[in-house]
Design a protein around this motif. Structure first.
Motif, PDB file in Angstrom:
ATOM      1  N   TYR A  14       0.805  -1.198   0.056  1.00 56.70           N
ATOM      2  CA  TYR A  14      -0.006   0.098   0.120  1.00 56.70           C
ATOM      3  C   TYR A  14       0.826   1.192  -0.060  1.00 56.70           C
ATOM      4  O   TYR A  14       1.741   1.296   1.019  1.00 56.70           O
ATOM      5  N   ASP A  74      -5.177   5.550  -1.282  1.00 59.74           N
ATOM      6  CA  ASP A  74      -4.271   4.473  -1.541  1.00 59.74           C
ATOM      7  C   ASP A  74      -3.873   4.022  -2.680  1.00 59.74           C
ATOM      8  O   ASP A  74      -4.729   3.903  -3.700  1.00 59.74           O
ATOM      9  N   ILE A 107      -2.612   0.730  -4.508  1.00 60.94           N
ATOM     10  CA  ILE A 107      -2.197  -0.742  -3.928  1.00 60.94           C
ATOM     11  C   ILE A 107      -1.284  -1.454  -5.064  1.00 60.94           C
ATOM     12  O   ILE A 107      -1.904  -1.342  -6.428  1.00 60.94           O
ATOM     13  N   ARG A 122      -4.372   3.105   4.815  1.00 62.11           N
ATOM     14  CA  ARG A 122      -3.733   2.053   5.088  1.00 62.11           C
ATOM     15  C   ARG A 122      -2.631   2.719   6.267  1.00 62.11           C
ATOM     16  O   ARG A 122      -2.417   2.103   7.285  1.00 62.11           O
TER      17      ARG A 122
END
Length: 945
Positions: A288, A327, A329, A544
């Motif tokens: 993340y 975020d 990813i 995150r």
């Protein structure tokens, strides 16, 4: 994995419950309530059984038959329902089992903690998965949007109407049912895809781009899927190779959560990072990357840009123009998930096909970097611990070449910005005058806050950041309670101009660093906290790596001018404060180019500012990481960047000072090739206390930087006019060499010098990777590494006196012949050396840009000198573009060295003179011609036979 994977059995149901399912605590989700009634032998009424026995035989038969019919009907319905869903269930379960761990894409949204929550999202669950998401998409394409027939196709792009699929209930109540997607073929190599809610205004980043549509030469093919909306991009010459593909499940568009997944052609991804310690080549292991500018974890900037090296060796770029918290990813699929908390989805795709071309195309979109004054490229020094005027004077009088002296909070009165502590620094004006007389510049660290006890604070001012009820927000910062100027307010530029003008009348500064402009606070949000009920202070989705958006910054619900929520523009505050400060500063420092650096940056900041990596430690690890950060910022279009040389705070064991001295020497050698070189310790305890040998080595490294200034300044000219990086990763020039893709301890200075710094203590043999080219050791004329026939690693002998860098065959490097204490003297008096490094084919090229180093608008007003150089095995010549006839450059080319000659040179001629040049030597393929007096402003021809 089989028994641990479950799938929603009937997609239209959003509240799935399995009587055998368990919550996170391992207890059954559902236990029936049982009620048992006590029965006594007396006083009770007749029961149903007794009543049934009293019925006639015919009635009994009728009731039994009716009951059997009811049971049969229920059984038939249940059986039909089971049969109806049995095949889909088998298919769904098979799909879940078929999704290998490395292909999984997270469906949990940081909100899913239990199996039931995952199943209710229509996703797969595997509680045994280690290192991969427990809740993941089954690739059934049942969550997203479809393209309606009302869509239109134009020569310049497409306008698509999208409608949300109803196969699953929304994850969020405010999911947008209808979207608009506008696809624009902006240039031959740049594509834009903008997805937004046509019925509701949402925040969009205020960044315009230049359009020049010419579709007949486009480098890309765009494909759209209609039933499950997605787009994929491939190259025109290789349509079967997809670069980006968003036809991956999980497209969500709600008020406070937008998500789209994108499959890539390879795992070679770069970018997204900043000052914090990620590798250059990003790890695609379900990592993340939170994009939210914060002092927590040194994530000072926000840079939603990635560079992608495709599996066929081409390069492409991707920019999500969105400023909300997000975020990103990195999935091993390989795929990338973009998950943002607001705004719109506004994508730009750059087709390259080389990294340099991606950088050009990206710069055309966000703006090209500014051209700094020459003195900004000299050596800078400062400290937070100056106690008096004498401390500053001692630095000014150092024997080491120096251009910039930095002061900070120690010169402030009671921590008040734009003030001077005249009690501790009574003669600071005289010190600054002496500094200027010696051609050195003064620069100041400052913060974008006004303390409430400052004379600058005006409680009636309207250009401070406010809360949702239009009251000025009070924050807590080091020094006390304060307010923050609203840089989105149109009055702030004039307000700041007046403050800077008054400040400069007290302290004649030449440049500024905007520190803590994420912005950073001591308090979490405002003094008194943030709202517990406002949805923007308490969004449903948490990043995150940044759980609370208010941590060490303003409340997300705070308001800026125009009604903008801080929630939407937080990541732009560093950029916006730089824009406004640069304008105000240019009206105060009107006679020359000033310098502005910013701790917090966004894509496009490089047009106005540079970046200084201040808060590092005096460790070998942080020295090595500075290379990665420097390369990343150059990819983001912010080339004026450098780390705090030798570290901001001590990281070396107090008992091992010899290691600290060695590290500081090596760090200065590395900083020879930093675009921006500044030493700014928290406490000044080092160089003046080092051994004489260490000080001599540091001085030698700084002098080498000054000799390299002609090349460095030319690289900034190239960045300013072409959008190219000043320093770049090795793979930029060797894309076909897979070994270079992960190298982060070497880098290219321009395209002609490869720097391979020593990053460990006590090293006498250094392993260096040499790509496919001829490489010339700068210090050893006899050390030529043939990477053409044998690319790979080779051990190189090193000493603490030697910097490890290598010239690339095919390039001509221009350096200064002599050194002076400042860049101004170097520019006015410094003559030149031309070092020619012939390629394996016997050719070399080079260039030189120069101006007076300080004036405004030198390029647009044609007040510069530009020279091209071209060399072969027989001659070297120059071609001069003299834009400014009155250019006062009397510098000469004093020496020329040509390396890589295959024939023994016996005769040298200058400008076809009848007389041969006598002062030359030739040995082992190296020709050295000295005692030259060739004016740099005049074209010349040097012939050698």
């Amino acid at each position: 994995m089989g028994e641990n994977i479950h799938q929603l059995t009937s997609l239209p149901y959003s509240n799935f419950e399995d009587e055998h399912s368990e919550d996170a605590d391992g207890q059954p989700d559902h236990v029936p309530n049982l009620h048992v009634e006590n029965v006594t032998s007396s006083g009770r009424k007749p029961g149903l059984t007794e009543k049934f026995h009293k019925l006639t035989k015919e009635k009994k038969i009728t009731i039994v038959l009716a009951s059997l019919l009811v049971i049969l009907s229920i059984f038939t319905i249940v059986y039909a329902s089971v049969e109806k869903h049995r095949k889909p269930l088998e298919d769904l379960l098979a799909k879940c089992k078929a999704v290998e761990k490395y292909k999984r894409i997270d469906a949990g949204l940081n909100l899913t903690k239990t199996r039931r929550q995952c199943l209710n999202r229509g996703a797969c669950w595997d509680s045994t998965a280690l290192g991969s998401p427990h809740c993941f998409y089954p690739f059934l394409n049942h969550r997203g949007y479809r393209v309606l027939e009302t869509s239109t196709v134009k020569e310049s792009g497409m306008e698509l109407d999208l409608e949300r699929l109803d196969t699953l209930h929304p994850l969020f109540e405010d999911e947008v049912m209808q979207l608009k997607c506008i696809i624009s073929y902006e240039t031959d190599s740049r594509l834009r895809v903008k997805i937004f809610d046509p019925k509701k205004d949402r925040y969009e980043v205020p960044m315009n781009s230049h359009h020049e549509v010419s579709g007949h030469r486009m480098q890309y093919i765009l494909s759209i899927t209609r039933e499950m909306f997605g787009f994929s991009v491939s190259r025109t010459h290789e349509a079967t190779s997809t670069i980006f593909n968003t036809t991956v499940e999980g497209f969500i568009f709600s008020d406070q959560l937008l998500q789209i997944n994108m499959a890539l052609s390879s795992s070679n991804v770069y970018g997204l990072s900043g000052d914090h310690k990620d590798g250059l080549l990003r790890k695609m292991e379900f990592n993340y990357q939170s994009v939210w500018a914060t002092s927590v974890g040194k994530r000072h900037g926000a840079h939603p840009f990635l560079l992608h090296v495709e599996k066929d060796g081409h390069a492409s770029g991707f920019f999500l123009q969105n400023s909300n918290a997000m975020d990103v990813i990195l999935n091993p699929y390989p795929a990338i998930t973009f998950r943002t908390t607001g705004g719109i989805l506004d994508f730009y795709i750059f087709l390259g096909p080389t990294p340099a071309e991606v950088m050009r195309q990206f710069a055309d979109k966000i703006g090209k970097p500014f051209l700094p004054p020459l003195w900004a490229l000299g050596y800078h020094f400062g400290s937070e611990s100056f106690d008096n005027d004498q401390d500053i004077g001692a630095i000014v009088n150092s024997s080491i070449p120096l251009d910039g002296v930095w002061v900070g909070k120690s010169t402030l009165q009671n921590d008040q910005e734009f003030s001077v502590d005249t009690a501790r620094f009574p003669n600071i004006s005289d010190v600054v005058s002496d500094l200027h007389d010696k051609n050195k510049l003064l620069l100041v660290d400052t913060r974008p806050v006004i303390l409430l006890n400052s004379s600058l604070y005006d409680e009636d001012a309207t250009n401070y950041v406010r809360d949702s009820s239009n009251k000025t927000i009070v924050i807590n910062v080091p020094g006390g309670d304060a307010v923050m100027p609203d840089y989105f307010h149109p009055d702030t530029s004039g307000w700041l101009q007046n403050i800077l003008a008054d400040y400069r009348s007290k302290l004649q500064f030449d440049g500024l660093l905007l520190d803590e402009n994420e912005p950073t606070t001591v308090s979490n949000g405002a003094v008194g906290g943030c709202s517990e009920t406002d949805p923007y202070d308490n969004p449903i989705y948490s990043l995150r790596n940044v759980r609370k958006l208010k941590t060490k910054t303003l409340c997300p619900s705070a308001r800026h001018h125009g009604g903008f929520r801080h929630y939407d523009v937080h990541n732009l505050c560093g950029w916006k404060s730089s824009v406004v400060t640069k304008v105000a500063m240019s009206k105060v420092i009107t006679e020359k180019r000033g310098v502005l650096l910013s701790r917090s940056t966004y894509l496009g900041s490089g047009v106005h500012t540079g970046h200084f990596i201040k808060e590092n430690a005096a460790t070998w690890e942080d020295m090595a990481h500075s290379i990665v950060a420097m390369l990343n910022y150059n990819m983001y279009g912010i080339p004026l960047v450098g780390a705090n040389i030798c570290g901001h705070k001590s990281g070396i064991n107090e008992d091992d000072k010899s290691t600290e001295e060695e590290m500081c020497v090596r760090w200065h050698q590395l900083a020879t090739f930093y675009p921006f070189a500044k030493r700014y310790p928290a406490i000044e305890t080092e160089m003046l206390k080092f051994s004489n040998d260490s000080i001599a080595r540091i001085k030698s490294a700084v002098e080498m930087r000054y000799k390299m200034l002609p090349t460095l300044y030319t690289l900034f000219y190239s960045a300013h006019t072409r959008g190219l990086p000043v320093v770049s990763p090795i793979f930029f020039d060797y894309l076909s060499d897979e070994n270079t893709l992960s190298i982060q301890d070497q880098f290219m200075f321009g395209s002609g010098i490869m720097v391979a710094p020593v990053l460990q203590p006590g090293v006498t043999s250094h392993k260096v990777y040499f790509p496919k080219d001829l490489w010339y050791d700068y210090y050893n004329p006899n050390n030529i590494i043939d990477g053409v026939t044998e690319p790979g690693y080779a051990d190189q002998n090193v000493t603490l006196d030697k910097q490890t860098y290598y010239a690339r065959g095919g390039h001509i490097i221009v350096t200064h012949y002599n050194t002076f204490p400042t860049t101004k003297e170097m520019n006015e008096k410094g003559d030149y050396i031309l070092d020619v490094y012939l390629s394996s084919s016997g050719h070399s090229f080079g260039e030189l840009y120069t101006d007076n180093g300080v004036s405004l608008h030198t390029i647009s007003h044609d007040q510069f000198l530009y020279v091209k150089f071209n060399a072969t095995q027989e001659f070297l010549r120059s071609e001069v573009t003299l834009r400014f006839p009155g250019h006062n450059n009397e510098n000469k080319i004093k020496e020329i060295n040509v390396r890589g000659l295959t024939n023994h040179t016996q005769q040298v001629t200058v400008n076809d003179s009848d007389d041969d040049w006598s002062d030359f030597t030739f040995k082992d393929g190296v020709l050295s011609v000295k005692s030259l007096e060739l004016p740099i402003v005049e074209a010349f021809m040097l012939t050698y036979r």
